[in-house]
Design an enzyme around this catalytic site. Structure first.
Site, PDB file in Angstrom:
ATOM      1  N   CYS A   2       1.208  -1.171   0.137  1.00 44.79           N
ATOM      2  CA  CYS A   2       0.412  -0.030   0.208  1.00 44.79           C
ATOM      3  C   CYS A   2       0.887   1.309  -0.116  1.00 44.79           C
ATOM      4  O   CYS A   2       2.145   0.998   0.701  1.00 44.79           O
ATOM      5  CB  CYS A   2      -0.844  -0.098   1.023  1.00 44.79           C
ATOM      6  N   TRP A  74      -2.847  -2.776  -1.331  1.00 45.78           N
ATOM      7  CA  TRP A  74      -2.031  -4.504  -1.849  1.00 45.78           C
ATOM      8  C   TRP A  74      -3.007  -5.839  -1.065  1.00 45.78           C
ATOM      9  O   TRP A  74      -3.262  -4.398   0.642  1.00 45.78           O
ATOM     10  CB  TRP A  74      -0.844  -3.961  -1.882  1.00 45.78           C
ATOM     11  N   ASN A 100      -1.280   2.841   5.363  1.00 47.63           N
ATOM     12  CA  ASN A 100      -0.951   1.217   5.423  1.00 47.63           C
ATOM     13  C   ASN A 100      -0.305   0.236   5.843  1.00 47.63           C
ATOM     14  O   ASN A 100       0.417   0.792   7.825  1.00 47.63           O
ATOM     15  CB  ASN A 100       0.440   2.115   4.431  1.00 47.63           C
ATOM     16  N   HIS A 513      18.893 -36.852  -7.088  1.00 51.72           N
ATOM     17  CA  HIS A 513      18.277 -36.929  -6.220  1.00 51.72           C
ATOM     18  C   HIS A 513      17.299 -37.453  -5.865  1.00 51.72           C
ATOM     19  O   HIS A 513      16.010 -36.758  -4.886  1.00 51.72           O
ATOM     20  CB  HIS A 513      19.393 -36.808  -4.265  1.00 51.72           C
TER      21      HIS A 513
END
Ligand code: F6R
Length: 614
Positions: A2, A74, A100, A513
């Site tokens: 953010c 975000w 934020n 492996h």
């Protein structure tokens, strides 16, 4: 995560906030919003999607106010949509807040407010903040004069005392149209001072074109802004004095400068950023790094070094481990910050902890640093951002001089971090008086790096052509031995994050492996081979995948007479610092693949530049 930006001054706020938001978009880009103080109160406009979508919303052109705040999101609490976007307002529409961080006790606070008849419209944690401010504005036994902006300030400080979690907040109040209040707790916030105007932002680059004069807030410090003044307070409303810092970053460094993307620009800036990080640290008599001042007695007492970081910075730490163990003979361990915190690491005053963070704001890295300090370790922060949170927590800070890194995928920060770790290892070894012969050669090799990076960047067409061939692939392997494996990890991360192609990085010898079961006809295996001593073994590992039909992309500085599909030759250097060169073709490979897929390389999906939540 953010981005928040604010303006208070004499100019129209909207274009300034728009520009700031576009520069902050790398912190989150699922929705955006803006609130300005207009003649008839606060106007709040938001939209789902990127910042450009916000500036197409009907009514945005009517915003004329000279005081405003804005946010690019975000998502954490609540899906990306207009209602969940910031700014959030209280029920009476008196306060607007951008935030934020994460309010961890938001559910309790919602219940508290609901029982007092407040309504909630979004799914966010943030919406409690403006309502809580409103509650204290009207209900607390606030003795402050009701006409003074201190009433506004008191309500914000009272509300913040109730918040648990992390926050950087900017608040507007329609009753005080000439004020803005900001505060931070574990989330980044800077204040930019102008002439009859002031700015706030999550980071420096967003407002660098407007000012170079910055104040940095510490946790629980409040700032009351007008266009002409910035007053600082602690949570008890005692005034405090803050030092102003002049940032030397050039404002052109936050422009694309003719490049199609920031990522490509930043890849090409690496000769400059590595050179700036070396600076004049290699003095005739000894190596000097800022004001780092560690004694021989202290360094001799260290029996373990922890290097702690996240993502690309952690990959730089892996190269640092090699350097420190090799040059200083001190056992070193690299930890992912989010794991380090919860595994009860054995730390005491004989351990030294080094924390690497480009942004200096990564929540997990900062929390890990606080833990190490609490357990009695000395702490060194490596950061690219002056005044960032990590630099204020660590005992010592040493800076990379990469300049602002805007693209979400880190490139120039990584090479600068390894450069600085190499210089740090030399600095320690000089004090400890070991490996003097090795050190002198390594210093020369470090100083030759910028020119060698330039050489690699002169010929990108081979990498671009290979990217065209493989951009549709679903899985790609990266392999290497020793230091080359650490670069394989970084190459794989770059590819994943910007091209969305699944990839795995393995030590070459480990393939058989298990993972070799996935190698089938046509799959691409990228192999890094820069260590003469491991060359034959590495070649055997590549032959094993070729036999099974793999296409090969080799990055090497060794002559080889084999018919591999694509061999990228890079200049020779000391193996300890070879990642600084060998990573560059990998950065370019990821970049060209993402471009070929028509993706937004600077803002890959789901990611944000600065991860300020745990
Ligand atoms: C990857 C990337 C991230 C960061 C990580 C740490 O390209 O950029 O992995 O390296 O989030 O960020 P800082 O260094 O700011 O702490």
């Amino acid at each position: 995560m953010c981005g928040i930006v604010g303006y208070i001054g004499e100019k129209q706020a909207k274009p300034i906030l728009n520009e700031g938001l576009l520069r902050l978009e790398y912190r989150g880009y699922d929705s955006a919003g803006i609130a300005t103080i207009e003649k008839d109160g606060i106007k709040n406009i938001k939209n789902k999607g990127r910042v450009n979508a916000l500036f197409e919303v009907n009514g945005i052109d009517a915003l004329q106010g000279t005081v405003g705040i804005a946010h690019t999101r975000w998502a954490t609490h609540g899906k990306p949509c207009s209602v969940n976007s910031h700014p959030h307002m209280d029920n009476s529409k008196t306060f607007a807040v951008v935030h934020n961080g994460i309010i961890e006790n938001y559910a309790d606070l919602r219940d508290f407010l609901k029982s007092r008849h407040y309504e909630f419209f979004s799914e966010t944690d943030t919406e409690v903040i403006p309502n809580l401010i409103h509650y204290y504005y009207n209900h607390s036994d606030n003795t402050t004069s009701s006409t003074s902006e201190k009433k506004f300030l008191q309500a914000v400080t009272d509300a913040c005392k109730m918040l648990k979690g992390s926050y950087a907040i900017a608040v507007l109040c329609s009753d005080y149209p000439d004020n803005m209040i900001v505060v931070r707790q574990d989330s980044p916030l800077v204040i930019g001072k102008g002439n009859k105007e002031n700015y706030i932002s999550s980071d420096i680059p967003a407002i660098l074109p407007f000012t170079k004069e910055f104040y940095f807030l510490n946790d629980k410090e409040f700032a009351l802004l007008t266009k002409e003044s910035i007053m600082f307070y602690d949570e008890n409303l005692q005034t405090i004095q803050k030092k102003i810092h002049t940032i030397t970053w050039d404002s052109g460094s936050v422009e694309k400068d003719g490049y199609p993307d920031f990522m490509l620009k930043e890849i090409f800036e690496q000769p400059k950023s590595v050179k700036a990080t070396i600076g004049n640290k290699f003095q005739k008599s000894k190596t000097m790094i800022g004001d780092l001042n560690l004694s021989k007695a202290y360094l001799s007492s260290i029996n373990k070094i922890f290097i702690v970081a996240c993502g690309t910075a952690m990959h730089a730490g892996l190269a640092g481990k090699n350097l420190l163990e090799n040059l200083c003979q001190i056992p070193s361990e690299v930890d992912v910050a989010s794991e380090f915190r919860y595994r009860d690491p054995i730390i005491n005053n004989q351990t030294l902890c080094i924390f690497i963070s480009q942004s200096g704001e990564t929540a997990d890295t900062i929390a890990a640093l606080k833990l190490a300090k609490a357990k009695g370790s000395k702490t060194i922060a490596i950061s690219n951002v002056i005044g960032s949170s990590i630099t204020r927590e660590a005992d010592y800070t040493i800076y990379t001089y990469a300049g602002p890194e805007i693209a979400v995928a880190s490139t120039k920060a990584y090479t600068s971090q390894i450069t600085l770790l190499a210089i740090l290892a030399i600095y320690f070894a000089e004090i400890l008086e070991i490996h003097q012969d090795k050190i002198e050669e390594l210093k020369t090799d470090i100083q030759l790096l910028p020119k060698k990076i330039e050489t690699i960047l002169k010929n990108t067409s081979q990498i671009e052509n290979f990217a065209k061939k493989i951009h549709k692939e679903k899985d790609i392997f990266f392999i290497g031995r020793g230091i080359d494996e650490t670069v394989a990890l970084e190459g794989s991360l770059k590819l994943k994050e910007i091209s969305y192609i699944h990839s795995e990085a393995y030590p070459s010898g480990e393939l058989k492996h298990g993972p070799i079961a996935l190698v089938e006809n046509g799959i691409t295996v990228v192999s890094i081979m820069t260590n003469r001593l491991l060359l034959e073994k590495s070649i055997s590992n590549v032959q094993e995948v070729v036999t099974r039909g793999a296409k090969t992309f080799i990055i090497t500085n060794q002559d080889m007479n084999y018919d591999f599909d694509e061999v990228i030759m890079i200049p020779k250097t000391n193996t300890l610092i070879s990642p600084i060169l060998s990573v560059i073709p990998l950065q370019l490979l990821a970049y060209y693949i993402a471009k070929e897929k028509n993706l937004d390389v600077d803002k890959p999906r789901n990611l944000a530049k600065s991860v300020t939540v745990e």
